[in-house]
Design a protein around this motif. Sequence first.
Motif, PDB file in Angstrom:
ATOM      1  N   LYS A 131       0.857  -1.182   0.000  1.00  9.82           N
ATOM      2  CA  LYS A 131       0.000   0.000   0.000  1.00  9.82           C
ATOM      3  C   LYS A 131       0.896   1.237   0.000  1.00  9.82           C
ATOM      4  CE  LYS A 131      -4.370  -1.617   2.102  1.00  9.82           C
ATOM      5  NZ  LYS A 131      -4.404  -2.605   1.030  1.00  9.82           N
ATOM      6  N   PRO A 132       0.684   2.161  -0.938  1.00 12.41           N
ATOM      7  CA  PRO A 132       1.540   3.356  -0.992  1.00 12.41           C
ATOM      8  C   PRO A 132       1.646   4.100   0.338  1.00 12.41           C
ATOM      9  CG  PRO A 132       0.228   3.173  -2.987  1.00 12.41           C
ATOM     10  CD  PRO A 132      -0.243   2.072  -2.083  1.00 12.41           C
ATOM     11  N   GLU A 157       0.555   6.510  -5.708  1.00 14.11           N
ATOM     12  CA  GLU A 157      -0.589   5.659  -6.104  1.00 14.11           C
ATOM     13  C   GLU A 157      -0.626   5.492  -7.626  1.00 14.11           C
ATOM     14  OE1 GLU A 157      -3.720   7.701  -4.024  1.00 14.11           O
ATOM     15  OE2 GLU A 157      -3.585   6.339  -2.279  1.00 14.11           O
ATOM     16  N   LYS A 158      -0.210   6.535  -8.355  1.00 13.33           N
ATOM     17  CA  LYS A 158      -0.123   6.408  -9.821  1.00 13.33           C
ATOM     18  C   LYS A 158       0.969   5.401 -10.193  1.00 13.33           C
ATOM     19  CE  LYS A 158       0.098  10.969 -10.815  1.00 13.33           C
ATOM     20  NZ  LYS A 158       0.187  12.180 -11.688  1.00 13.33           N
ATOM     21  N   ASP A 160       2.051   2.954  -8.374  1.00 12.83           N
ATOM     22  CA  ASP A 160       1.575   1.606  -8.005  1.00 12.83           C
ATOM     23  C   ASP A 160       0.665   1.049  -9.095  1.00 12.83           C
ATOM     24  OD1 ASP A 160      -0.965   0.243  -6.058  1.00 12.83           O
ATOM     25  OD2 ASP A 160       1.071  -0.608  -6.080  1.00 12.83           O
ATOM     26  N   ARG A 161      -0.226   1.905  -9.616  1.00 14.73           N
ATOM     27  CA  ARG A 161      -1.117   1.473 -10.721  1.00 14.73           C
ATOM     28  C   ARG A 161      -0.280   1.087 -11.943  1.00 14.73           C
ATOM     29  NH1 ARG A 161      -4.458   5.460  -8.594  1.00 14.73           N
ATOM     30  NH2 ARG A 161      -3.770   7.112 -10.033  1.00 14.73           N
TER      31      ARG A 161
END
Length: 202
Positions: A131-132, A157-158, A160-161
């Motif tokens: 999790k970021p 989060e970007k 991670d995507r």
Amino acid sequence: MFITFEGIDGCGKSTQARLLFELLNKEGGAVLTREPGGWEGGGTLRDIVLSGDLRHPWSELFLFMLDRTEHAARVIGPAISEGRHVVCERYHDSTLAYQVWGRGMPFEPLRDMAKLAALPEPDVTLFFKIKPALALSRVGKRGKPDSFEREGLAFMEKIDRGYRSLAEMEPRRWAVIECGDRNPAEIFAQVKDVLAERGLPL
Ligand SMILES: Nc1ncnc2c1ncn2[C@@H]1O[C@H](COP(=O)(O)OP(=O)(O)O)[C@@H](O)[C@H]1O
Ligand SMILES: Cc1cn([C@H]2C[C@H](O)[C@@H](COP(=O)(O)OP(=O)(O)O)O2)c(=O)[nH]c1=O
């Protein structure tokens, strides 16, 4: 075997890479390296690209590609030719996750640069999925954040995507290692299992 370690800042790549290197290098048969800066003279380039002082949006990309071509020519290529295992923290997939998903640069041209530059292709890429917010909390504890870590949670989060998408595109090369709040030893046990499945019994 050329093994790359990928994931957002603070996911635990360096910790796991060191554990694998220590195991593989018992008879001196391995190299532990990283990007950016994993070659002689690469430290200056690392400082520039992580400084956050670059003006043109493509400068960062060209610096990471320059770092990688020299790293491949001086470190990765020779090690592979000598039949040594290469354990590499970050490689071309970091450029795709950070400069494409993170900075909004075009995917196909950046992906194709690896082939155009005839860069060695990893045999296995380990994605340390976390999790970021948890990863960022660790980064916060380890001293001055670099320009990417200063971008904050939405940026990570970007990234991670991006990694999740890249892993889905090439499931034969990628292995997703779920980190969560597992301790390093538990994660490393899964790393060994994954590599054994991919033909590197440990
Ligand atoms: N499984 C883990 N659980 C808790 N903390 C960890 C774990 N793995 C690494 N850490 C800690 O988190 C921080 C980031 O780890 P590191 O391996 O440097 O990550 P990265 O290279 O991906 O940035 C370090 O302080 C490290 O000691
Ligand atoms: C290799 C590479 C790294 N990066 C970024 C990811 C990291 O934020 C930073 C490298 O710093 P690094 O020390 O590897 O960060 P961490 O150990 O926390 O993962 O540069 C790119 O944006 N593109 C690239 O091609």
